[in-house]
Design a protein around this motif. Structure first.
Motif, mmCIF file in Angstrom:
data_model
loop_
_atom_site.group_PDB
_atom_site.id
_atom_site.type_symbol
_atom_site.label_atom_id
_atom_site.label_comp_id
_atom_site.label_asym_id
_atom_site.label_seq_id
_atom_site.Cartn_x
_atom_site.Cartn_y
_atom_site.Cartn_z
ATOM 1 N N TRP B 103 0.820 -1.210 0.000
ATOM 2 C CA TRP B 103 0.000 0.000 0.000
ATOM 3 C C TRP B 103 0.850 1.254 0.000
ATOM 4 C CZ3 TRP B 103 -0.946 -4.262 3.013
ATOM 5 C CH2 TRP B 103 -2.104 -4.966 2.697
ATOM 6 N N ARG B 135 0.637 -15.023 -10.597
ATOM 7 C CA ARG B 135 -0.390 -14.402 -11.436
ATOM 8 C C ARG B 135 -1.411 -13.599 -10.634
ATOM 9 N NH1 ARG B 135 1.197 -14.876 -16.854
ATOM 10 N NH2 ARG B 135 2.215 -16.891 -17.099
ATOM 11 N N LEU B 136 -1.643 -13.991 -9.409
ATOM 12 C CA LEU B 136 -2.685 -13.355 -8.597
ATOM 13 C C LEU B 136 -2.099 -12.909 -7.261
ATOM 14 C CD1 LEU B 136 -5.510 -16.010 -9.103
ATOM 15 C CD2 LEU B 136 -5.318 -13.800 -10.261
ATOM 16 N N TYR B 137 -2.795 -11.976 -6.642
ATOM 17 C CA TYR B 137 -2.413 -11.656 -5.273
ATOM 18 C C TYR B 137 -3.643 -11.426 -4.420
ATOM 19 C CZ TYR B 137 -3.426 -6.619 -5.605
ATOM 20 O OH TYR B 137 -4.052 -5.405 -5.735
ATOM 21 N N THR B 138 -3.511 -11.838 -3.202
ATOM 22 C CA THR B 138 -4.450 -11.465 -2.148
ATOM 23 C C THR B 138 -3.581 -11.123 -0.952
ATOM 24 O OG1 THR B 138 -4.639 -13.755 -1.399
ATOM 25 C CG2 THR B 138 -6.319 -12.964 -2.941
ATOM 26 N N VAL B 139 -4.119 -10.346 -0.065
ATOM 27 C CA VAL B 139 -3.316 -9.945 1.087
ATOM 28 C C VAL B 139 -4.023 -10.325 2.371
ATOM 29 C CG1 VAL B 139 -2.195 -8.056 -0.118
ATOM 30 C CG2 VAL B 139 -4.298 -7.634 1.133
ATOM 31 N N GLU B 140 -3.232 -10.561 3.375
ATOM 32 C CA GLU B 140 -3.772 -10.878 4.687
ATOM 33 C C GLU B 140 -4.433 -9.617 5.241
ATOM 34 O OE1 GLU B 140 -5.015 -12.394 7.999
ATOM 35 O OE2 GLU B 140 -4.057 -13.654 6.466
ATOM 36 N N LEU B 144 -3.214 -5.359 6.046
ATOM 37 C CA LEU B 144 -3.885 -4.124 5.647
ATOM 38 C C LEU B 144 -4.179 -3.259 6.876
ATOM 39 C CD1 LEU B 144 -5.317 -2.291 3.629
ATOM 40 C CD2 LEU B 144 -7.286 -3.819 3.722
ATOM 41 N N HIS B 163 0.972 -3.490 -7.080
ATOM 42 C CA HIS B 163 1.272 -4.908 -7.233
ATOM 43 C C HIS B 163 2.059 -5.090 -8.508
ATOM 44 C CE1 HIS B 163 -2.184 -4.945 -9.975
ATOM 45 N NE2 HIS B 163 -1.756 -6.108 -10.419
ATOM 46 N N HIS B 165 3.167 -7.248 -12.049
ATOM 47 C CA HIS B 165 2.799 -8.193 -13.098
ATOM 48 C C HIS B 165 4.097 -8.883 -13.504
ATOM 49 C CE1 HIS B 165 -1.208 -6.159 -14.485
ATOM 50 N NE2 HIS B 165 -1.276 -6.705 -13.283
ATOM 51 N N SER B 173 -5.033 -5.518 -15.183
ATOM 52 C CA SER B 173 -5.668 -6.664 -15.839
ATOM 53 C C SER B 173 -7.174 -6.603 -15.595
ATOM 54 C CB SER B 173 -5.111 -7.954 -15.242
ATOM 55 O OG SER B 173 -5.541 -8.071 -13.891
ATOM 56 N N THR B 175 -8.797 -8.659 -13.997
ATOM 57 C CA THR B 175 -8.953 -9.009 -12.574
ATOM 58 C C THR B 175 -8.727 -7.784 -11.702
ATOM 59 O OG1 THR B 175 -8.109 -11.218 -13.055
ATOM 60 C CG2 THR B 175 -8.128 -10.539 -10.741
ATOM 61 N N ASP B 176 -7.706 -7.015 -12.032
ATOM 62 C CA ASP B 176 -7.430 -5.791 -11.258
ATOM 63 C C ASP B 176 -8.609 -4.821 -11.336
ATOM 64 O OD1 ASP B 176 -4.854 -6.694 -10.716
ATOM 65 O OD2 ASP B 176 -4.033 -5.728 -12.512
ATOM 66 N N ALA B 179 -11.563 -5.949 -9.368
ATOM 67 C CA ALA B 179 -11.367 -5.981 -7.912
ATOM 68 C C ALA B 179 -11.022 -4.619 -7.333
ATOM 69 C CB ALA B 179 -10.254 -6.980 -7.568
ATOM 70 N N TRP B 185 -8.532 5.654 -5.043
ATOM 71 C CA TRP B 185 -7.189 5.104 -4.843
ATOM 72 C C TRP B 185 -6.359 5.213 -6.114
ATOM 73 C CZ3 TRP B 185 -6.699 -0.024 -1.599
ATOM 74 C CH2 TRP B 185 -6.846 0.286 -0.254
#
Lengths: 91, 226
Positions: B103, B135-140, B144, B163, B165, B173, B175-176, B179, B185
């Protein structure tokens, strides 16, 4: 029971621009319901059509993730702070 | 229009986090980059062994390569210091194993003119990619929360996310876009698909993607009218 709810920037336009809102409730569900009572525009951001907590939302009760506290059934006490944050993902 | 100011020292941290997983020698890319006001490179994640230790000044390890060309990237457009350190990631070299993300913290946005706002990033907060994917990301979520609290303690707020690529250009993308949670932001994408990292920033509003200029050095106060 008075509870403070901190809203992320994305939700503030739906709450008259407020960053922090005071609500009443003994559970997270009641807190959300009071939040929606004050700001009806928040409903779709907080609840799914089935009445569950929206999956794109991260919710913390003080420093704890409510997913591990019973989600909407999490007990909320006086002076607790509920922090809402958007889920972040992509790729 | 919005402009994102990402000082070079923070640009380096973002790119270093995205490069995490590359061989250390590739991190020389980060050495020798001039930093604003003589500020050192600070914590450079995976590159700490090769590109100067935390808190090192601009005369740190990177200065050995300082004789090489230093190409500043002030001005509008993608921040892309070039000609520093050993430079490019060699073709075919191992890429970062996972998407990097984190972030951006800033002291809000400043409106310079009616149609121009400037957000100057003051700190970056790396996050672990819980998707463990290239290819993907998620965060805990707790990462955050920690970032949000840290920004708040400093008097700032989170104003965006970055993030990487690993295999595609620096453009959001599908997906981005799907989401993207907040139209206010700044969405920074770092591409590692070419010979050098490319960093670009966007606003994503209602599914529409708008690129914004990135400055790697703050505008003069006289220009900002702060």
């Amino acid at each position: 029971m008075p509870v403070e709810v901190r809203l992320p920037t994305v939700l503030r336009p739906l709450a008259s621009g407020e960053a922090v809102v005071k609500v009443e409730g003994d559970t997270l569900r009641e807190v959300f319901q009071d939040l929606v009572r004050q700001y009806p525009g928040l409903s779709e951001s907080l609840f799914t059509p089935e009445g569950d907590m929206h999956r794109h939302l991260n919710v913390f009760l003080n420093d704890d993730d409510v997913r591990y506290l019973g989600r909407l059934d999490a007990k909320v006490g006086a002076a607790d702070t509920v922090t809402l944050m958007p889920a972040v993902a992509g790729g | 229009m919005a402009v994102l100011v990402l000082p070079k020292v923070l640009w380096e941290r973002v790119v270093a986090h995205c490069l995490d997983g590359l061989p250390l020698e590739a991190c020389g890319l980060l050495a020798g980059v001039e930093t604003p006001g003589g500020v050192g490179p600070g914590a450079i994640g995976a590159c700490s062994e090769g590109a100067g230790s935390e808190g090192a000044g601009s005369e740190g390890a990177g200065s050995e390569r300082a004789g090489s060309e230093r190409a500043g990237s002030e001005g509008a457009g993608a921040a892309r210091p070039t000609g520093v350190g050993p430079g490019p990631i060699e073709a075919g070299e191992a890429r970062a194993a996972e998407v990097g993300a984190g972030w951006l913290g800033a002291n809000g946005e400043r409106r310079r003119h009616e149609d121009l706002t400037v957000a100057e990033v003051r700190e970056v907060y790396p996050a672990a990619n819980t998707a463990l994917s290239a290819r993907l990301y998620t965060v805990e979520p707790k990462d955050l929360l920690r970032a949000d609290r840290a920004a708040e303690r400093a008097g700032w707020s989170l104003i965006g996310v970055w993030h990487s690529h690993t295999h595609s250009p620096a453009y959001p993308s599908p997906t981005d876009i799907a989401a993207a949670p907040d139209p206010l932001w700044h969405y920074v994408v770092v591409s590692l698909s070419d010979t050098e990292p490319v960093l670009r920033s966007y606003r994503i509003v209602g599914g529409q993607v708008m690129e914004e200029p990135v400055l790697t050095r703050g505008l003069p106060a006289s220009e900002l009218n702060w």
